[in-house]
Design an enzyme around this catalytic site. Sequence first.
Site, PDB file in Angstrom:
ATOM      1  N   TYR A   1       0.791  -1.230   0.000  1.00  0.00           N
ATOM      2  CA  TYR A   1       0.000   0.000   0.000  1.00  0.00           C
ATOM      3  C   TYR A   1       0.822   1.279   0.000  1.00  0.00           C
ATOM      4  O   TYR A   1       0.272   2.362  -0.140  1.00  0.00           O
ATOM      5  CB  TYR A   1      -0.947   0.006   1.211  1.00  0.00           C
ATOM      6  CG  TYR A   1      -2.199  -0.794   0.959  1.00  0.00           C
ATOM      7  CD1 TYR A   1      -2.168  -2.181   0.993  1.00  0.00           C
ATOM      8  CD2 TYR A   1      -3.407  -0.166   0.687  1.00  0.00           C
ATOM      9  CE1 TYR A   1      -3.312  -2.919   0.758  1.00  0.00           C
ATOM     10  CE2 TYR A   1      -4.554  -0.892   0.447  1.00  0.00           C
ATOM     11  CZ  TYR A   1      -4.509  -2.271   0.484  1.00  0.00           C
ATOM     12  OH  TYR A   1      -5.636  -2.988   0.243  1.00  0.00           O
TER      13      TYR A   1
ATOM     14  N   LYS B   1       2.964 -15.593   4.761  1.00  0.00           N
ATOM     15  CA  LYS B   1       3.283 -16.417   3.590  1.00  0.00           C
ATOM     16  C   LYS B   1       4.785 -16.607   3.606  1.00  0.00           C
ATOM     17  O   LYS B   1       5.507 -16.174   2.700  1.00  0.00           O
ATOM     18  CB  LYS B   1       2.793 -15.718   2.315  1.00  0.00           C
ATOM     19  CG  LYS B   1       2.894 -16.551   1.047  1.00  0.00           C
ATOM     20  CD  LYS B   1       1.869 -17.659   0.929  1.00  0.00           C
ATOM     21  CE  LYS B   1       2.130 -18.483  -0.320  1.00  0.00           C
ATOM     22  NZ  LYS B   1       1.294 -19.711  -0.383  1.00  0.00           N
TER      23      LYS B   1
ATOM     24  N   ASP C   1      -3.105 -18.499   2.303  1.00  0.00           N
ATOM     25  CA  ASP C   1      -4.002 -19.340   1.489  1.00  0.00           C
ATOM     26  C   ASP C   1      -4.739 -20.337   2.387  1.00  0.00           C
ATOM     27  O   ASP C   1      -5.938 -20.595   2.195  1.00  0.00           O
ATOM     28  CB  ASP C   1      -3.252 -20.028   0.337  1.00  0.00           C
ATOM     29  CG  ASP C   1      -1.877 -20.563   0.716  1.00  0.00           C
ATOM     30  OD1 ASP C   1      -1.453 -20.379   1.890  1.00  0.00           O
ATOM     31  OD2 ASP C   1      -1.214 -21.167  -0.146  1.00  0.00           O
TER      32      ASP C   1
ATOM     33  N   ASP D   1      -6.531  -6.967   3.795  1.00  0.00           N
ATOM     34  CA  ASP D   1      -7.584  -6.453   2.917  1.00  0.00           C
ATOM     35  C   ASP D   1      -8.379  -7.613   2.328  1.00  0.00           C
ATOM     36  O   ASP D   1      -9.615  -7.621   2.350  1.00  0.00           O
ATOM     37  CB  ASP D   1      -6.941  -5.634   1.786  1.00  0.00           C
ATOM     38  CG  ASP D   1      -7.973  -5.137   0.793  1.00  0.00           C
ATOM     39  OD1 ASP D   1      -9.001  -4.587   1.230  1.00  0.00           O
ATOM     40  OD2 ASP D   1      -7.751  -5.301  -0.429  1.00  0.00           O
TER      41      ASP D   1
ATOM     42  N   ASP E   1     -12.504  -9.293   3.424  1.00  0.00           N
ATOM     43  CA  ASP E   1     -13.691  -9.363   2.549  1.00  0.00           C
ATOM     44  C   ASP E   1     -14.277 -10.772   2.583  1.00  0.00           C
ATOM     45  O   ASP E   1     -15.495 -10.955   2.658  1.00  0.00           O
ATOM     46  CB  ASP E   1     -13.351  -8.962   1.108  1.00  0.00           C
ATOM     47  CG  ASP E   1     -13.575  -7.470   0.852  1.00  0.00           C
ATOM     48  OD1 ASP E   1     -13.588  -6.691   1.825  1.00  0.00           O
ATOM     49  OD2 ASP E   1     -13.745  -7.081  -0.329  1.00  0.00           O
TER      50      ASP E   1
HETATM   51  C1  IPM Z   1     -10.759  -1.396   2.251  1.00  0.00           C
HETATM   52  C2  IPM Z   1     -10.764  -0.972   0.806  1.00  0.00           C
HETATM   53  C3  IPM Z   1      -9.563  -0.075   0.557  1.00  0.00           C
HETATM   54  C4  IPM Z   1      -8.314  -0.881   0.857  1.00  0.00           C
HETATM   55  C5  IPM Z   1      -9.491   0.532  -0.854  1.00  0.00           C
HETATM   56  C6  IPM Z   1     -10.766   1.246  -1.235  1.00  0.00           C
HETATM   57  C7  IPM Z   1      -8.302   1.443  -1.011  1.00  0.00           C
HETATM   58  O1  IPM Z   1     -10.771  -2.063  -0.036  1.00  0.00           O
HETATM   59  O2  IPM Z   1     -10.897  -0.527   3.113  1.00  0.00           O
HETATM   60  O3  IPM Z   1     -10.628  -2.587   2.517  1.00  0.00           O
HETATM   61  O4  IPM Z   1      -7.804  -1.596  -0.015  1.00  0.00           O
HETATM   62  O5  IPM Z   1      -7.848  -0.794   1.991  1.00  0.00           O
HETATM   63 MN    MN Z   2     -10.890  -3.943   1.009  1.00  0.00          MN
END
Ligand code: IPM
Ligand code: MN
Length: 368
Positions: free
Chosen positions: A139, A207, A240, A264, A268
């Site tokens: 990042y 990893k 993984d 990140d 999700d």
């Molecule tokens: C999150 C989002 C952000 C990230 C993006 C929008 C830059 O996906 O907050 O998880 O990758 O951190």
């Molecule tokens: Mn994200």
Amino acid sequence: MNIRTHKIAVIGGDGIGPEVIAEGLKVLAAVSRKHNFVLETTRFDFGGERYLKTGHAMADEDINRLRAFDAIFLGGIGHPDVKPGILERGILLKLRFDLDQYINLRPVKLFENVSTPLKNAKPENIDYVVVRENTGDLYTGIGEFRNKGTRDEVAVQSMIYSRHQVERCVRYAFELMKRKHARNPWRGLTKEERGRALIGKLTMCGKTNVLTYVYDLWDRVFQEVAKEYPQILTDYCHVDAICIYIVESPERFDGIVTGNMFGDIITDLAAVTQGGMGVAPSGNINPEGVGMFEPVHGTAPSLAGKGVANPVATILTAQMMLNHLGEESAAQNIEQAVRQTLKRMKSMLAGKMGYSTSEIGDMVTDNL
Ligand code: IPM
Ligand code: MN
């Protein structure tokens, strides 16, 4: 009598951001009245619309103005007419980096009556927290093109971590496990481990078999810091494998600590197991500074303005913000009101909830 006052900067942002933030603020106003404290809110219009009008995302002065607040409450940033990367780097990541919000805390919790795609999972099986490092890794934006546009083109993007960054994050995660133990002892531990008087479990996600520099550093720091917390069981999984376990056996997790990029991605996946993006909150925390609290879902432009977005993630984000501000009983009150509300919602999916965005906000407020 001195009434506790917290100064909150509110950034609704783009897409569904302002709608869900409105519900968060509704709940916050009600809960603060009930628990006798004041939230002084100031609105800022950072986001895609402003960028398209002015050509500016966010200036250093803007960041400096935000330093005067106790917390930032943010809806979502992103605009279909702005090239990907500009608002992310110019606002979201700028806030995280410039305010040194080095922890991205993402609780993963399945509430009663929330449906999960995991066939056999029950609320007691999914209750852990991901501590995602928030300032380093891929990042930082450090990299380059060579021979751009030619057949010999090469692109480089560097994964960078200092020991300092890793250590403060890992230490935060161990401290968090220690605090969490007070209300949730023994999570993820077998009977035998409980017998050894261990009080919690922290899994490092890395990893080390491929990223032999960056995750070697993480691994060494993790082992070192772990020695200071003998009561916390430690575990290690490659990223993984973590993805397998998040789906197959989430009950093995209590806390996960990892770098920015893996954090990140796995959060999700984890969000889906807790009922989707409609219910996933997060906090970008600088333990010594100003935090920024935002739902994980982003702006969902196609849903904007329709009153169909699920505000639960934002309301739970408000709860995290109150916890961070030391308003624990108000935070607990919000969680209990959300639990009641979830019982009446038909789905966590936008448009299928059985109620509009603002009706959900009203229900949570009434249930406080
Ligand atoms: C999150 C989002 C952000 C990230 C993006 C929008 C830059 O996906 O907050 O998880 O990758 O951190
Ligand atoms: Mn994200």
